[in-house]
Design a protein around this motif. Structure first.
Motif, mmCIF file in Angstrom:
data_model
loop_
_atom_site.group_PDB
_atom_site.id
_atom_site.type_symbol
_atom_site.label_atom_id
_atom_site.label_comp_id
_atom_site.label_asym_id
_atom_site.label_seq_id
_atom_site.Cartn_x
_atom_site.Cartn_y
_atom_site.Cartn_z
ATOM 1 N N GLU A 182 0.832 -1.198 0.000
ATOM 2 C CA GLU A 182 0.000 0.000 0.000
ATOM 3 C C GLU A 182 0.873 1.256 0.000
ATOM 4 O OE1 GLU A 182 -3.298 -0.245 -0.299
ATOM 5 O OE2 GLU A 182 -2.898 -2.395 -0.393
ATOM 6 N N PRO A 183 0.428 2.318 -0.655
ATOM 7 C CA PRO A 183 1.197 3.561 -0.616
ATOM 8 C C PRO A 183 1.211 4.153 0.792
ATOM 9 C CG PRO A 183 -0.945 3.926 -1.633
ATOM 10 C CD PRO A 183 -0.811 2.444 -1.443
ATOM 11 N N VAL A 184 2.296 4.840 1.099
ATOM 12 C CA VAL A 184 2.416 5.482 2.413
ATOM 13 C C VAL A 184 2.205 6.986 2.322
ATOM 14 C CG1 VAL A 184 3.905 3.680 3.339
ATOM 15 C CG2 VAL A 184 4.940 5.656 2.192
ATOM 16 N N ALA A 185 2.308 7.559 1.126
ATOM 17 C CA ALA A 185 2.111 8.998 0.964
ATOM 18 C C ALA A 185 1.787 9.299 -0.492
ATOM 19 C CB ALA A 185 3.359 9.772 1.384
ATOM 20 N N VAL A 186 1.042 10.385 -0.705
ATOM 21 C CA VAL A 186 0.711 10.811 -2.072
ATOM 22 C C VAL A 186 0.873 12.323 -2.199
ATOM 23 C CG1 VAL A 186 -0.929 8.916 -2.419
ATOM 24 C CG2 VAL A 186 -1.759 11.134 -1.617
ATOM 25 N N THR A 187 1.219 12.764 -3.399
ATOM 26 C CA THR A 187 1.143 14.165 -3.791
ATOM 27 C C THR A 187 0.317 14.215 -5.070
ATOM 28 O OG1 THR A 187 3.267 13.911 -4.922
ATOM 29 C CG2 THR A 187 3.312 14.906 -2.734
ATOM 30 N N ALA A 188 -0.264 15.360 -5.381
ATOM 31 C CA ALA A 188 -1.143 15.425 -6.552
ATOM 32 C C ALA A 188 -1.326 16.851 -7.027
ATOM 33 C CB ALA A 188 -2.506 14.801 -6.223
ATOM 34 N N GLN A 189 -1.682 16.981 -8.313
ATOM 35 C CA GLN A 189 -1.899 18.293 -8.914
ATOM 36 C C GLN A 189 -3.056 18.195 -9.918
ATOM 37 O OE1 GLN A 189 1.239 16.608 -9.760
ATOM 38 N NE2 GLN A 189 1.853 17.038 -7.648
ATOM 39 N N PHE A 190 -3.979 19.143 -9.860
ATOM 40 C CA PHE A 190 -5.020 19.214 -10.885
ATOM 41 C C PHE A 190 -4.408 19.743 -12.181
ATOM 42 C CE2 PHE A 190 -7.869 19.748 -7.086
ATOM 43 C CZ PHE A 190 -8.569 18.557 -7.256
ATOM 44 N N GLY A 191 -4.841 19.193 -13.300
ATOM 45 C CA GLY A 191 -4.360 19.642 -14.598
ATOM 46 C C GLY A 191 -5.185 20.808 -15.109
ATOM 47 N N PRO A 192 -4.850 21.318 -16.292
ATOM 48 C CA PRO A 192 -5.584 22.456 -16.868
ATOM 49 C C PRO A 192 -7.017 22.067 -17.227
ATOM 50 C CG PRO A 192 -4.055 21.524 -18.465
ATOM 51 C CD PRO A 192 -3.755 20.861 -17.162
ATOM 52 N N VAL A 193 -7.892 23.057 -17.184
ATOM 53 C CA VAL A 193 -9.297 22.853 -17.546
ATOM 54 C C VAL A 193 -9.554 23.566 -18.863
ATOM 55 C CG1 VAL A 193 -11.694 23.203 -16.859
ATOM 56 C CG2 VAL A 193 -9.948 22.734 -15.110
ATOM 57 N N HIS A 194 -9.948 22.821 -19.874
ATOM 58 C CA HIS A 194 -10.169 23.396 -21.200
ATOM 59 C C HIS A 194 -11.611 23.810 -21.435
ATOM 60 C CE1 HIS A 194 -6.452 20.938 -21.737
ATOM 61 N NE2 HIS A 194 -6.078 22.030 -22.378
ATOM 62 N N ASN A 195 -12.508 23.284 -20.625
ATOM 63 C CA ASN A 195 -13.926 23.619 -20.760
ATOM 64 C C ASN A 195 -14.476 23.892 -19.366
ATOM 65 O OD1 ASN A 195 -16.746 23.610 -21.015
ATOM 66 N ND2 ASN A 195 -16.693 22.208 -22.744
ATOM 67 N N LYS A 196 -14.409 25.145 -18.958
ATOM 68 C CA LYS A 196 -14.766 25.507 -17.587
ATOM 69 C C LYS A 196 -16.252 25.328 -17.300
ATOM 70 C CE LYS A 196 -10.908 28.605 -16.554
ATOM 71 N NZ LYS A 196 -10.047 28.109 -17.630
#
Length: 380
Positions: free
Chosen positions: A246-260
């Motif tokens: 199992e993972p012990v830690a995560v990082t994450a980022q939202f990507g660009p939105v082309h259709n708001k």
């Protein structure tokens, strides 16, 4: 390198199922390949795209059969009844669903509804005394998964999650390559899945239709989220079962939105990274804005990869020592048979297909969303 046959893989994958006092039908999970006995009678809840695949899988199943349907669309009910010869008494609307408790001809319900309805119908099915299989994601958050598990345990019914790739021979090989350290310790995995589901100039329908995939997938109340919760489950799963931890830690980022306008409630694209106790790291992307379907794993003395990797296949791949070449199977029939024969035998389900597995996935999904929203590493 000599690869195991499909039969050897399936036998190997089933090792570890516990042994109980057995009913007359036989030992856990050891029903004859020529089995011609009683079949587990299944009702599908929600007749969208995936239900069609499941219905065809049930047609090929040795241990299960389509016995009933639950739908909110009378026109669909008529078409399905004619195609699959379903008796009137086994056809339910959502409003009449609880009456299924009185129907001895239906033993298990398979939920293929929008994500936000999985919890409600799993709990109602359990209270009706029916075994439950729900599609991925199991629910829209970990807390709901825990409630589903508790309800099924209280009712004494089985709860499984539709992890079809767990029974697909190419993915069984990926699991073996990683967990048995065939090329040494796996150090890094890239696993991504995305579909360009929406055109950039798509508009949002004013009237919400639960049967319209384009609509319910972008309504957070019914979907639980965007690309991550609907497609990201596959990369998360692949990384977890290749590494066997199992993972012990995560990082994450939202990507660009082309259709708001279309993506005002849920994410269009999201990227995330997972860290594991062994020192392995993974990186993944999922999106409704572009097509991607690949997996690459590198270990101390070699690598392995697939593309297509996480969709319906047919899967193509190779390792440092040669091509991966396994037979194409009916994934739905293979999965439902693996689950159905355990239930018919009165045997426990392997842990990798139970509600507990679905809960593990949702804990990771919850952490990824939190990491993307806060910009901080989240520890599990």
């Amino acid at each position: 390198m000599t690869y195991l046959s499909r039969r050897s893989f399936l036998q190997k994958f089933s090792i570890g199922v516990g042994v109980l006092t057995l009913p007359a039908i036989g030992r856990p999970g050891i029903l004859s390949s020529g089995y011609a006995g009683k079949k587990l009678r299944v009702a599908l809840i929600g007749l969208g795209n995936y239900a069609n695949l499941m219905a065809e899988g049930l047609r090929e199943s040795k241990y299960c059969e389509l016995a009933g349907i639950v739908t909110g669309t009378p026109e669909k009910a008529k078409k399905w009844q004619a195609k699959y010869h379903i008796p009137d008494k086994n056809i339910y609307s959502y409003e009449r669903f609880d009456e299924i408790a009185k129907n001895k001809d239906i033993e298990l319900v398979y939920i293929t509804m929008p994500n936000g309805l999985h919890k409600e119908y799993a709990i109602r099915a359990a209270r009706a005394g029916k075994h439950v299989i729900t599609e991925k994601p199991m629910a829209t958050n970990a807390k709901d998964c825990e409630e589903m598990i508790a309800a099924c345990e209280k009712a004494g019914v089985y709860l499984a999650v539709g992890y079809r790739l767990h029974f697909e021979p190419t993915h069984i090989e990926l699991k073996r390559l990683g967990q048995e350290s065939v090329f040494g310790q796996v150090r890094m995995i890239e696993a991504s899945l995305g579909y360009r589901t929406f055109d950039l100039n798509d508009t949002v329908d004013a009237t919400f239709d639960i049967n319209n995939r384009k609509e319910w997938h972008v309504r957070k109340a019914i979907s639980g989220g965007g690309a991550l919760i609907n497609l990201g489950i596959y990369p998360i799963q692949a990384c977890r079962y290749i590494l066997g931890e199992e993972p012990v830690a995560v990082t994450a980022q939202f990507g660009p939105v082309h259709n708001k306008k279309r993506f005002s409630q849920v994410e269009e694209t999201i990227l995330w990274q997972m860290e594991f106790g062994s020192g392995a790291c993974t990186t993944s992307t999922t999106s409704y804005g572009f097509n991607i379907d690949r997996l690459y794993a590198v270990a101390d003395s070699g690598s392995f990869e697939l593309s297509p990797a996480l969709s319906y296949g047919p899967f193509k791949g190779k390792t440092s020592k040669g091509e991966l070449n396994f037979p194409v199977i009916n994934q739905q029939a293979t999965q439902i048979d693996a689950i159905g024969k355990q239930i018919l035998a009165g045997a426990p389900l392997p842990a990798h297909i139970t509600g507990e597995e679905g809960l593990k996935d949702m804990r990771v999904v919850d952490a990824i969303y939190k990491a993307a929203e806060t910009g901080k590493k989240v520890f599990l």
